[in-house]
Design a protein around this motif. Structure first.
Motif, PDB file in Angstrom:
ATOM      1  N   UNK A   1      21.065 -46.318  -7.781  1.00  0.00           N
ATOM      2  CA  UNK A   1      22.233 -45.769  -7.108  1.00  0.00           C
ATOM      3  C   UNK A   1      22.441 -46.592  -5.846  1.00  0.00           C
ATOM      4  N   UNK A   2      23.592 -47.231  -5.747  1.00  0.00           N
ATOM      5  CA  UNK A   2      23.876 -48.156  -4.648  1.00  0.00           C
ATOM      6  C   UNK A   2      25.052 -47.630  -3.843  1.00  0.00           C
ATOM      7  N   UNK A   3      24.872 -47.583  -2.533  1.00  0.00           N
ATOM      8  CA  UNK A   3      25.909 -47.026  -1.646  1.00  0.00           C
ATOM      9  C   UNK A   3      26.124 -47.964  -0.463  1.00  0.00           C
ATOM     10  N   UNK A   4      27.367 -48.344  -0.210  1.00  0.00           N
ATOM     11  CA  UNK A   4      27.687 -49.165   0.951  1.00  0.00           C
ATOM     12  C   UNK A   4      27.733 -48.271   2.178  1.00  0.00           C
ATOM     13  N   UNK A   5      26.942 -48.616   3.202  1.00  0.00           N
ATOM     14  CA  UNK A   5      26.878 -47.751   4.387  1.00  0.00           C
ATOM     15  C   UNK A   5      27.271 -48.468   5.677  1.00  0.00           C
ATOM     16  N   UNK A   6      27.450 -49.781   5.632  1.00  0.00           N
ATOM     17  CA  UNK A   6      27.782 -50.469   6.873  1.00  0.00           C
ATOM     18  C   UNK A   6      28.196 -51.906   6.643  1.00  0.00           C
ATOM     19  N   UNK A   7      28.513 -52.578   7.738  1.00  0.00           N
ATOM     20  CA  UNK A   7      28.984 -53.958   7.713  1.00  0.00           C
ATOM     21  C   UNK A   7      28.353 -54.677   8.899  1.00  0.00           C
ATOM     22  N   UNK A   8      27.653 -55.776   8.649  1.00  0.00           N
ATOM     23  CA  UNK A   8      26.934 -56.477   9.701  1.00  0.00           C
ATOM     24  C   UNK A   8      27.527 -57.873   9.923  1.00  0.00           C
ATOM     25  N   UNK A   9      27.842 -58.192  11.178  1.00  0.00           N
ATOM     26  CA  UNK A   9      28.384 -59.510  11.505  1.00  0.00           C
ATOM     27  C   UNK A   9      27.340 -60.346  12.234  1.00  0.00           C
ATOM     28  N   UNK A  10      27.557 -61.658  12.216  1.00  0.00           N
ATOM     29  CA  UNK A  10      26.649 -62.622  12.833  1.00  0.00           C
ATOM     30  C   UNK A  10      27.430 -63.586  13.710  1.00  0.00           C
ATOM     31  N   UNK A  11      26.776 -64.107  14.737  1.00  0.00           N
ATOM     32  CA  UNK A  11      27.342 -65.141  15.599  1.00  0.00           C
ATOM     33  C   UNK A  11      26.229 -66.112  15.962  1.00  0.00           C
ATOM     34  N   UNK A  12      26.623 -67.258  16.502  1.00  0.00           N
ATOM     35  CA  UNK A  12      25.651 -68.196  17.060  1.00  0.00           C
ATOM     36  C   UNK A  12      25.517 -67.891  18.542  1.00  0.00           C
ATOM     37  N   UNK A  13      24.272 -67.742  19.008  1.00  0.00           N
ATOM     38  CA  UNK A  13      24.013 -67.388  20.401  1.00  0.00           C
ATOM     39  C   UNK A  13      23.066 -68.403  21.053  1.00  0.00           C
ATOM     40  N   UNK A  14      23.205 -68.491  22.370  1.00  0.00           N
ATOM     41  CA  UNK A  14      22.273 -69.250  23.187  1.00  0.00           C
ATOM     42  C   UNK A  14      22.047 -68.512  24.490  1.00  0.00           C
ATOM     43  N   UNK A  15      21.005 -68.882  25.201  1.00  0.00           N
ATOM     44  CA  UNK A  15      20.775 -68.244  26.501  1.00  0.00           C
ATOM     45  C   UNK A  15      21.691 -68.867  27.542  1.00  0.00           C
ATOM     46  N   UNK A  16      21.990 -68.132  28.578  1.00  0.00           N
ATOM     47  CA  UNK A  16      22.889 -68.620  29.624  1.00  0.00           C
ATOM     48  C   UNK A  16      22.331 -69.885  30.276  1.00  0.00           C
ATOM     49  N   UNK A  17      21.017 -69.889  30.549  1.00  0.00           N
ATOM     50  CA  UNK A  17      20.402 -71.059  31.191  1.00  0.00           C
ATOM     51  C   UNK A  17      20.473 -72.281  30.289  1.00  0.00           C
ATOM     52  N   UNK A  18      20.227 -72.090  28.980  1.00  0.00           N
ATOM     53  CA  UNK A  18      20.276 -73.231  28.052  1.00  0.00           C
ATOM     54  C   UNK A  18      21.689 -73.815  27.977  1.00  0.00           C
ATOM     55  N   UNK A  19      22.683 -72.943  27.914  1.00  0.00           N
ATOM     56  CA  UNK A  19      24.065 -73.417  27.805  1.00  0.00           C
ATOM     57  C   UNK A  19      24.517 -74.095  29.096  1.00  0.00           C
ATOM     58  N   UNK A  20      24.038 -73.616  30.235  1.00  0.00           N
ATOM     59  CA  UNK A  20      24.366 -74.281  31.492  1.00  0.00           C
ATOM     60  C   UNK A  20      23.771 -75.696  31.535  1.00  0.00           C
TER      61      UNK A  20
END
Length: 293
Positions: free
Chosen positions: A153-172
């Motif tokens: 029995x399979x039930x859809x319960x949610x939706x998950x999104x993804x992004x690319x992240x970096x730390x603030x110090x690394x990006x600076x």
């Protein structure tokens, strides 16, 4: 013939290892070896060829395996049917899911669950390997890939999104090149055994020449590496918490997953399994805004 001997036989046949079987069944290697020997004595044939690299089925062993799996299917169907007859939400329920869903989604909700169902003991199985519900490796699974086979029995319960992240110090320290958010920056990614995962696939297809700073086998280590300033990583949006995480590539340019709650059809009537299923479904639905970033 003892069914327990067949259980040991099936485990060794599938893993090729006394050590793995002993660990999985909570016994010593000598116990596994003894049970295999007793089974071979009872059927009057050698079922395994013993080598330094492991146990390998003989021709007779492969034939016994075929019959043993039929017996296993029947016994597991009986167990599932019996479990489905219980009317009181008490007992143990095994839930299989990924480590990040367990630690950041399920476990924070368990105090409320425990108050509501004090007679249920949850066992959380966290792995990127899919648990086989037909073999009772778990009673319930919370997955981001929809199963296509099995009496489920399979039930859809949610939706998950993804992004690319970096730390603030690394990006600076590594300013972006216009139009090329990953150019000149390092990536934290999955090892080859996890190349089938969506994040690994996305990186391989869209940025095959990216510079890799770290290869890991778990999402928590990737999150820690981003926080430490080692580079960028593909992270589920609901896990990228704190001011030190900065989104580099938005979810609409990556991918998303549905979240599926899966139960074996024979266990749907079980009071304890139904209680856990409904609680998990309600909790995921309530937190879906967070899952979807």
């Amino acid at each position: 013939m003892d069914w327990n001997d067949l259980r040991f036989f099936l485990s060794v046949a599938r893993s090729g290892s006394l050590t793995q079987t002993a660990a999985a069944m909570g016994v010593s290697q000598s116990t596994v070896s003894r049970r295999i020997g007793e089974l071979e004595a009872s059927v009057g044939m050698t079922l395994f060829a013993r080598h330094a690299t492991g146990y390998f089925l003989t021709d007779e062993g492969r034939e016994v395996l075929r019959h043993a799996e039929v017996v296993e299917d029947g016994i597991l169907a009986l167990e599932r049917g019996a479990a489905g007859l219980d009317k009181t939400p008490t007992g143990t329920v095994r839930v299989a899911t990924s480590e990040n869903l367990a630690t950041d989604l399920i476990i924070p909700a368990l105090p409320v669950f425990r108050e509501r169902f004090p007679g249920i003991c949850l066992e959380l199985i966290t792995s990127n390997t899919t648990a086989n519900l037909s073999r009772r490796e778990a009673d319930i699974a919370l997955r981001v890939v929809r199963p296509e086979r099995g009496n489920l029995k399979v039930r859809r319960v949610g939706h998950m999104t993804y992004s690319v992240y970096g730390s603030r110090d690394y990006l600076d320290a590594h300013p972006a090149i216009p139009g090329e958010p990953l150019e000149g920056r390092h990536i934290i990614t999955w090892d080859e055994s996890h190349a089938h995962l969506p994040a690994a696939n996305w990186l391989a297809q869209t940025h095959p020449g990216c510079k890799v700073a770290l290869v890991t086998t778990s999402l928590p280590t990737q999150i820690a590496a981003v926080r430490a300033g080692l580079g960028l990583a593909v992270i589920p949006d609901f896990l990228a918490t704190g001011d030190d995480f900065v989104r580099v590539v938005p979810p609409e340019e990556l991918f998303s997953n549905e979240v599926w709650l899966v139960t074996h059809a024979d266990l749907v009537a079980s009071a304890r399994v139904r209680a856990v299923s409904e609680f998990l479904a309600d909790h995921v639905v309530k937190t879906n805004r967070d899952l979807a970033g």
